[in-house]
Design an enzyme around this catalytic site. Structure first.
Site, mmCIF file in Angstrom:
data_model
loop_
_atom_site.group_PDB
_atom_site.id
_atom_site.type_symbol
_atom_site.label_atom_id
_atom_site.label_comp_id
_atom_site.label_asym_id
_atom_site.label_seq_id
_atom_site.Cartn_x
_atom_site.Cartn_y
_atom_site.Cartn_z
ATOM 1 N N TYR A 188 7.104 -9.897 6.859
ATOM 2 C CA TYR A 188 7.045 -8.453 7.080
ATOM 3 C C TYR A 188 7.660 -8.103 8.431
ATOM 4 O O TYR A 188 7.635 -8.908 9.369
ATOM 5 C CB TYR A 188 5.595 -7.959 7.075
ATOM 6 N N ASP B 244 0.819 -1.205 0.000
ATOM 7 C CA ASP B 244 0.000 0.000 0.000
ATOM 8 C C ASP B 244 0.854 1.257 0.000
ATOM 9 O O ASP B 244 2.068 1.209 0.208
ATOM 10 C CB ASP B 244 -0.894 0.020 1.241
#
EC number: 5.4.99.12
Length: 263
Positions: free
Chosen positions: A109, A51
């Site tokens: 992540y 994003d």
């Protein structure tokens, strides 16, 4: 021929990975640079679309081309035409059955929190500032409840388009390093905003606003409105994508910044 790339980028200046009309994206810059080097139109496929504001040290992409160049020539050439906030870290020719997204077996992540009364003037775009003491041990304890195969509906974005919310999380760790708290998480795949929503939930537990057992309730209720807020994007990094060893992709330090692979 099919070629894979390892890509690193600072997501703060881009409207996410995916090419969009009228806004600047990482994909757009990369495809434009590749098109110039290959001297033919190039379109890329990535392992995971990030994003706006989200960074990567371990993004992987692939593309098709008829252009023949040594790996080093691809790397140096592409970087010549990229902005300073995007860098190709490696290039490798891969077999036709390699797919950056579908061949991946896991994504990893890391989310970095700067836990201090005052915000950072240097790392503002690379960490998320959260004031008020956070109990990282409580956060870690709560996070362990997420390990395994679960329905993560409480942690998916409202507009998430995934057909199923079931994901398998192989590990999640929360560790403090001075004023920094790092959340390290790996799963077979992630839902839209999943890491940021988990982070917002763990922060509420770290602030002792919610008990550790809250995570059990959220997994049971499967309701996004019951979980924590969506954490800001600037502390989030895609650091590694796992593929079968048969593809023999290069292995570099995950980072970001000062973080060791086995921190």
């Amino acid at each position: 021929m099919r070629i894979a790339l390892g890509v690193e980028y600072d997501g703060a200046r881009f409207h996410g990975w995916q090419r969009q009309n009228e806004v600047i994206s990482v994909q757009q810059h990369l495809e434009e640079a590749l098109t110039r080097i290959a001297n033919e139109p190039i379109r890329v496929v990535c392992a995971g679309r990030t994003d706006a504001g989200v960074h990567a040290t371990g993004q992987v992409v692939h593309f098709e081309t008829t252009s023949q160049r040594p790996d080093r020539a691809w790397t140096l050439g592409i970087n010549t035409y990229l902005p300073d906030t995007i860098s190709v870290r490696w290039v490798k020719a891969v077999p036709e059955d390699f797919h950056a997204r579908f061949s991946a077996t896991a994504r990893r992540y890391r989310y970095i929190i700067y836990n201090n009364t005052l915000r950072s003037g240097i790392l503002a775009n690379g960490v998320t500032h959260i004031y008020g003491d956070l109990d990282h041990e409580l956060m870690h304890e709560a996070a362990q409840k997420l390990v395994g195969k679960h329905d993560f509906s409480s942690f998916r974005a409202v507009n998430c388009q995934a057909k199923t919310a079931t994901r398998t999380m192989s590990h999640i760790r929360v560790k403090r390093m001075g004023d920094y708290i790092v959340i390290d998480v790996q799963a077979n795949a992630f839902l839209h905003h999943m890491v940021r929503n988990i982070t917002g939930t763990l922060v509420a537990i770290g602030h002792k606003e919610k008990p550790v057992e809250w995570v059990d309730e959220l997994l049971e209720v499967k309701d996004r409105t019951k979980a924590g807020i969506t954490a800001l994007p600037n502390g989030l990094y895609l650091v590694h994508v796992t593929y079968p060893e048969t593809f023999a992709l290069p292995k570099l330090k995950m980072g970001p910044l000062f973080l060791a692979d086995d921190f």
